[in-house]
Design a protein around this motif. Structure first.
Motif, PDB file in Angstrom:
ATOM      1  N   PRO A  52       0.839  -1.206   0.000  1.00  0.00           N
ATOM      2  CA  PRO A  52       0.000   0.000   0.000  1.00  0.00           C
ATOM      3  C   PRO A  52       0.875   1.259   0.000  1.00  0.00           C
ATOM      4  O   PRO A  52       1.940   1.291   0.606  1.00  0.00           O
ATOM      5  N   ALA A  53       0.399   2.259  -0.707  1.00  0.00           N
ATOM      6  CA  ALA A  53       1.121   3.536  -0.726  1.00  0.00           C
ATOM      7  C   ALA A  53       0.967   4.217   0.625  1.00  0.00           C
ATOM      8  O   ALA A  53      -0.066   4.070   1.285  1.00  0.00           O
ATOM      9  N   PRO A  54       1.984   4.940   1.063  1.00  0.00           N
ATOM     10  CA  PRO A  54       1.869   5.661   2.337  1.00  0.00           C
ATOM     11  C   PRO A  54       0.698   6.652   2.305  1.00  0.00           C
ATOM     12  O   PRO A  54       0.400   7.254   1.278  1.00  0.00           O
ATOM     13  N   ASP A  55       0.038   6.787   3.446  1.00  0.00           N
ATOM     14  CA  ASP A  55      -1.123   7.665   3.567  1.00  0.00           C
ATOM     15  C   ASP A  55      -0.660   9.103   3.798  1.00  0.00           C
ATOM     16  O   ASP A  55       0.166   9.379   4.673  1.00  0.00           O
ATOM     17  N   LEU A  56      -1.207  10.022   3.015  1.00  0.00           N
ATOM     18  CA  LEU A  56      -0.811  11.428   3.121  1.00  0.00           C
ATOM     19  C   LEU A  56      -1.654  12.217   4.125  1.00  0.00           C
ATOM     20  O   LEU A  56      -1.473  13.419   4.279  1.00  0.00           O
ATOM     21  N   SER A  57      -2.560  11.542   4.844  1.00  0.00           N
ATOM     22  CA  SER A  57      -3.483  12.277   5.711  1.00  0.00           C
ATOM     23  C   SER A  57      -2.946  12.509   7.131  1.00  0.00           C
ATOM     24  O   SER A  57      -3.650  13.070   7.952  1.00  0.00           O
ATOM     25  N   TYR A  63       4.114  10.216   7.884  1.00  0.00           N
ATOM     26  CA  TYR A  63       4.328   9.884   6.468  1.00  0.00           C
ATOM     27  C   TYR A  63       5.734   9.303   6.258  1.00  0.00           C
ATOM     28  O   TYR A  63       5.900   8.298   5.577  1.00  0.00           O
ATOM     29  N   ILE A  64       6.721   9.933   6.865  1.00  0.00           N
ATOM     30  CA  ILE A  64       8.101   9.439   6.746  1.00  0.00           C
ATOM     31  C   ILE A  64       8.217   8.047   7.354  1.00  0.00           C
ATOM     32  O   ILE A  64       8.868   7.156   6.783  1.00  0.00           O
ATOM     33  N   ALA A  65       7.564   7.806   8.483  1.00  0.00           N
ATOM     34  CA  ALA A  65       7.606   6.489   9.122  1.00  0.00           C
ATOM     35  C   ALA A  65       6.964   5.428   8.213  1.00  0.00           C
ATOM     36  O   ALA A  65       7.478   4.303   8.096  1.00  0.00           O
ATOM     37  N   GLN A  66       5.865   5.794   7.556  1.00  0.00           N
ATOM     38  CA  GLN A  66       5.212   4.860   6.626  1.00  0.00           C
ATOM     39  C   GLN A  66       6.126   4.569   5.430  1.00  0.00           C
ATOM     40  O   GLN A  66       6.215   3.428   4.966  1.00  0.00           O
ATOM     41  N   GLU A  68       9.352   4.655   5.406  1.00  0.00           N
ATOM     42  CA  GLU A  68      10.424   3.771   5.886  1.00  0.00           C
ATOM     43  C   GLU A  68       9.943   2.326   5.958  1.00  0.00           C
ATOM     44  O   GLU A  68      10.691   1.405   5.607  1.00  0.00           O
ATOM     45  N   GLN A  69       8.719   2.113   6.392  1.00  0.00           N
ATOM     46  CA  GLN A  69       8.174   0.753   6.458  1.00  0.00           C
ATOM     47  C   GLN A  69       8.053   0.140   5.063  1.00  0.00           C
ATOM     48  O   GLN A  69       8.343  -1.038   4.860  1.00  0.00           O
ATOM     49  N   VAL A  70       7.630   0.943   4.087  1.00  0.00           N
ATOM     50  CA  VAL A  70       7.505   0.452   2.707  1.00  0.00           C
ATOM     51  C   VAL A  70       8.886   0.057   2.176  1.00  0.00           C
ATOM     52  O   VAL A  70       9.051  -0.998   1.554  1.00  0.00           O
ATOM     53  N   VAL A  71       9.889   0.884   2.420  1.00  0.00           N
ATOM     54  CA  VAL A  71      11.251   0.582   1.959  1.00  0.00           C
ATOM     55  C   VAL A  71      11.762  -0.695   2.632  1.00  0.00           C
ATOM     56  O   VAL A  71      12.354  -1.563   1.978  1.00  0.00           O
ATOM     57  N   LYS A  72      11.526  -0.844   3.936  1.00  0.00           N
ATOM     58  CA  LYS A  72      11.961  -2.061   4.645  1.00  0.00           C
ATOM     59  C   LYS A  72      11.287  -3.295   4.054  1.00  0.00           C
ATOM     60  O   LYS A  72      11.926  -4.337   3.871  1.00  0.00           O
ATOM     61  N   GLN A  73       9.981  -3.183   3.756  1.00  0.00           N
ATOM     62  CA  GLN A  73       9.266  -4.327   3.185  1.00  0.00           C
ATOM     63  C   GLN A  73       9.795  -4.665   1.787  1.00  0.00           C
ATOM     64  O   GLN A  73       9.971  -5.827   1.441  1.00  0.00           O
ATOM     65  N   CYS A  74      10.077  -3.639   0.982  1.00  0.00           N
ATOM     66  CA  CYS A  74      10.638  -3.874  -0.359  1.00  0.00           C
ATOM     67  C   CYS A  74      12.000  -4.558  -0.267  1.00  0.00           C
ATOM     68  O   CYS A  74      12.293  -5.484  -1.030  1.00  0.00           O
ATOM     69  N   ASN A  75      12.825  -4.116   0.659  1.00  0.00           N
ATOM     70  CA  ASN A  75      14.142  -4.739   0.835  1.00  0.00           C
ATOM     71  C   ASN A  75      14.013  -6.183   1.319  1.00  0.00           C
ATOM     72  O   ASN A  75      14.776  -7.058   0.889  1.00  0.00           O
ATOM     73  N   ALA A  76      13.049  -6.432   2.194  1.00  0.00           N
ATOM     74  CA  ALA A  76      12.819  -7.810   2.651  1.00  0.00           C
ATOM     75  C   ALA A  76      12.363  -8.681   1.490  1.00  0.00           C
ATOM     76  O   ALA A  76      12.792  -9.838   1.358  1.00  0.00           O
ATOM     77  N   ASP A  77      11.507  -8.139   0.619  1.00  0.00           N
ATOM     78  CA  ASP A  77      11.059  -8.893  -0.562  1.00  0.00           C
ATOM     79  C   ASP A  77      12.239  -9.220  -1.475  1.00  0.00           C
ATOM     80  O   ASP A  77      12.348 -10.330  -2.007  1.00  0.00           O
TER      81      ASP A  77
END
Length: 94
Positions: A52-57, A63-66, A68-77
């Motif tokens: 999921p794309a980070p939420d801008l709300s 937003y930065i924390a989200q 970072e989580q997306v990047v960590k998940q991509c690296n794990a993949d």
């Protein structure tokens, strides 16, 4: 007409050389046919689920924390794909 020893040896070599070459030619055509087949296996379905794309709300920090989580998940993949690829390479030599 009588042939001496060197003439007999020379004439037998003239007969043996073409015979040897023809036998060698026949033997080179006796190798088995090797058929190489490439089997492409699909990537595990769990690795194809979109993130999921980070939420801008929220706040900028959220937003930065989200992100970072997306990047960590991509690296794990990517690590999972590398392990999967290495495991496939290791079993091909069997």
């Amino acid at each position: 007409m009588k042939q001496n020893g060197s003439e007999k040896q020379f004439s037998s070599q003239l007969i043996a050389a073409p015979l040897l070459l023809s036998v060698l030619t026949l033997l080179t055509g006796c190798k088995p046919t090797v058929i190489t087949e490439t089997i492409r296996e699909p990537v595990p379905a769990a690795w194809l689920v979109p993130l999921p794309a980070p939420d801008l709300s929220g706040t900028y920090g959220e937003y930065i924390a989200q992100c970072e989580q997306v990047v960590k998940q991509c690296n794990a993949d990517k690590q999972d794909i590398k392990r999967w690829s290495d495991a496939k390479t290791d079993t091909q030599g069997l």
